[in-house]
Design an enzyme around this catalytic site. Structure first.
Site, PDB file in Angstrom:
ATOM      1  N   GLY A  56       0.731  -1.425  -0.139  1.00  8.30           N
ATOM      2  CA  GLY A  56       0.088  -0.195   0.023  1.00  8.30           C
ATOM      3  C   GLY A  56       0.809   1.288   0.103  1.00  8.30           C
ATOM      4  CB  CYS A  83       5.081  -4.087  -0.035  1.00  7.63           C
ATOM      5  SG  CYS A  83       6.066  -2.574  -0.209  1.00  7.63           S
ATOM      6  CE1 TYR A  84       1.427   1.057   5.643  1.00  6.93           C
ATOM      7  CE2 TYR A  84      -0.257  -0.401   5.813  1.00  6.93           C
ATOM      8  CZ  TYR A  84       0.385   0.668   6.262  1.00  6.93           C
ATOM      9  OH  TYR A  84      -0.170   1.122   7.375  1.00  6.93           O
ATOM     10  CG  HIS A 172       5.833  -5.710  -4.699  1.00  9.48           C
ATOM     11  ND1 HIS A 172       4.489  -5.581  -4.136  1.00  9.48           N
ATOM     12  CD2 HIS A 172       6.334  -4.739  -4.231  1.00  9.48           C
ATOM     13  CE1 HIS A 172       4.273  -4.534  -3.302  1.00  9.48           C
ATOM     14  NE2 HIS A 172       5.681  -3.760  -3.499  1.00  9.48           N
ATOM     15  CD  GLU A 174       2.697  -8.230  -5.185  1.00 11.56           C
ATOM     16  OE1 GLU A 174       3.857  -9.190  -4.553  1.00 11.56           O
ATOM     17  OE2 GLU A 174       2.414  -7.268  -4.937  1.00 11.56           O
ATOM     18  CG  ASP A 230     -16.291  -9.654 -20.198  1.00  9.47           C
ATOM     19  OD1 ASP A 230     -15.518 -10.397 -20.508  1.00  9.47           O
ATOM     20  OD2 ASP A 230     -16.676  -8.539 -19.894  1.00  9.47           O
ATOM     21  CE  LYS A 372     -11.990  -9.089 -21.201  1.00 11.67           C
ATOM     22  NZ  LYS A 372     -13.296  -8.529 -21.333  1.00 11.67           N
TER      23      LYS A 372
END
Ligand code: XMP
Length: 516
Positions: A56, A83-84, A172, A174, A230, A372
């Site tokens: 964050g 992180c945060y 990070h 991710e 979609d 998505k």
């Protein structure tokens, strides 16, 4: 939907929070994002198998900084802070965070990996490159924690509690720039939290088909089919659950791209045997749009007319009690904003505004848990064609917002041909999937040209192509000149009415993707 194991991701406002959820799902574990302030409520109601605290933008010392409620530790659920999230954990457990003036941003290499680390199990120390993006850093670890990795600039790059239940990383895992990120997350999920990977698209299909069947019973369901990814995937899924009780309605408003109606027919009727109710309402829409040049007025007219046509058509089917929509997970995530506190950012693009209330229908949104890329995977698993599943987004008001000025059938024919050529050449150049959206805009400007020996006085068209991840921000696509050249040559030679092409080099913000 019920899930065997469930990872709760608490959002502290990082731009990467959605990526964490996607990585966890890619590892085969269902995950959801919720604002940090709802932690205890969600934990009590859902009993997650593990919790991840996102990064964050705040500093733990900001007066408004989002804090970690210490009651979270009473549930004995494994926690990973990123992180945060690491700083919030360290701060809450008696460690110390240093408020740095400069940011550390970019790649770093981990050193001094502890042999007792469970997060880095199976990884070779010398090769662990990670992505850093932080200001503050933890400088004193809380009691009973082991520092399990460092970098030259960050003395505490990873922390693990001795019992293994709480850990955190300053980098990070991710993002793609941390190549071992998936392995580190997998160690947390499978070695520390001991979760079984049970989430996959085929398990999603099974459970969602039975859920839709139970909910619908013998009632009927209507759905608006736009031809986009979609709504097509949603229709294929609901059809698998309830077959002919589903009535997909495709409204041709006359503002579609070339061969769009035909493509929907092939994708759903020919390939999957789904009967689609095709309504040709183009003359109604064009009539209503006559003389209208204001973009917002165009949108309003098209939206209202759509509701009218859809309602008329849907009421022909007996026993309709549900409306199925292709809402996706990014549209329903409540994300955190630090300017005005936690806020809900819910887009309504996909929603057929107002219809459920007007028609007193209940909503079925079977894709509301999916990202998505998962929707695309689902589409393929349900038998849809690759080219449909990877189609660029197309706005609800269609070509009406790509013809600047008045909409006439002549202008629609011109833009359709030009747009089809641009798409064709972009596909041939192998660029289609690299581009978020590419299209042609017809400008209300004529310019002088020369063809053969004759002077021409025809429309100018703009070619627009952008890079984006969610349409909220976008950069203009650096299209190779050869591709631009062939698109321009073909449009000017083959489409009567256009004698000049310009390329749009504006980004969003401050421009928008569409011109209207
Ligand atoms: P803008 O032009 O706002 O577009 O940068 C962002 C994304 O949204 C799409 N868009 C729309 N989609 N109804 C829609 O369903 C609309 O009125 C509309 N306006 C823009 C646009 O194509 C892009 O993907």
């Amino acid at each position: 939907m019920a899930h065997n194991s469930y990872v709760l991701i608490l959002d502290y406002g990082s731009q990467y929070t959605q990526l964490i959820a996607r990585r966890v799902r890619e590892a085969g574990v269902y995950s959801e994002i919720h604002p940090f302030g709802r932690a205890l409520e969600i934990i009590r109601a859902r009993r997650p198998s593990a919790i991840i605290l996102s990064g964050g933008p705040a500093s733990i010392y900001d007066p408004e900084a989002p804090q970690l409620d210490k009651s979270i530790f009473e549930f004995d659920i494994p926690i990973l802070g990123i992180c945060y999230g690491l700083q919030a954990l360290a701060h809450a457990l008696g460690g110390s965070v240093y408020q740095a003036q400069e940011r550390e941003y970019g790649r770093a290499t981990l050193t001094e990996i502890s042999p007792n680390s469970r997060l880095f199990e199976g990884l070779r120390e010398s090769d662990i490159t990670v992505w850093m993006s932080h200001g503050d850093k933890v400088i004193v670890s809380p009691p009973n924690f082991l520092v399990t990795a460092r970098t030259p600039d960050t003395p505490i790059a990873a922390l693990e509690r001795l019992d293994g239940m709480i850990s955190g990383v300053q980098f990070h895992p991710e993002v793609v720039h941390t190549p071992d990120g998936p392995k580190i997350l997998a160690n947390f999920l499978f070695k520390i939290a001991r979760i079984e990977p049970t989430w996959s698209i085929s398990s999603f299909i099974d459970s969602s088909v039975s859920e839709i069947k139970n909910r619908v019973g013998d009632a009927h369901v209507v759905a608006a089919l736009s031809g986009g990814v979609d709504s097509s995937v949603m229709v294929a899924l609901v059809h698998r659950a309830i077959g002919k009780q589903l009535h997909p309605i495709f409204v041709d408003n006359g503002l579609l791209r070339k061969d769009e109606a035909e493509r929907v027919h092939q994708a759903l009727e020919e390939r999957l045997g789904i009967v689609v109710d095709h309504i040709d309402a183009s003359s109604r829409f064009l009539h209503k749009l006559r003389g209208v040049i204001d973009p917002e007025q165009k949108r309003k007219i098209i939206g209202n007319e759509f509701i009218r046509v859809f309602e008329e058509e849907a009421s022909r089917f007996p026993n309709v009690r549900f409306l199925a929509q292709g809402t996706l997970y990014p549209d329903v995530i409540e994300s955190v904003s630090f300017k005005g506190g936690p806020s809900a950012t819910i887009k309504s693009h996909h929603n057929v505004g107002g219809l459920p209330e007007i028609m007193r229908l209940q909503l079925i949104e079977p894709l509301r848990e999916l990202f998505k890329d998962e929707v695309r995977e689902l589409g393929i698993a349900l038998g849809l064609d690759e080219s449909l599943v990877w189609r660029h987004p197309f706005p609800g008001p269609g070509l009406a917002v790509r013809i600047l000025g008045e909409i006439t059938s002549e202008r629609l024919d011109i833009i359709r041909e030009a747009d089809a050529i641009a798409t064709d050449e972009i596909r041939k150049a192998g660029l289609y999937r690299d581009i978020w959206q590419a299209f042609v805009v017809l400008l209300p400007v004529r310019s002088v040209g020369v063809m053969g020996d004759e002077r021409t006085y025809e429309y100018v068209a703009a070619l627009r192509a952008v890079d984006s991840t969610d349409g909220m921000t976008a950069d203009w696509f650096r299209m190779p000149h050869d591709t631009m050249a062939v698109i321009s040559n073909r449009i000017i030679n083959e489409v009567r009415g256009i004698n000049r092409i310009v390329y749009d080099i504006s980004s969003k913000p401050p421009s928008t993707i569409e011109w209207e």
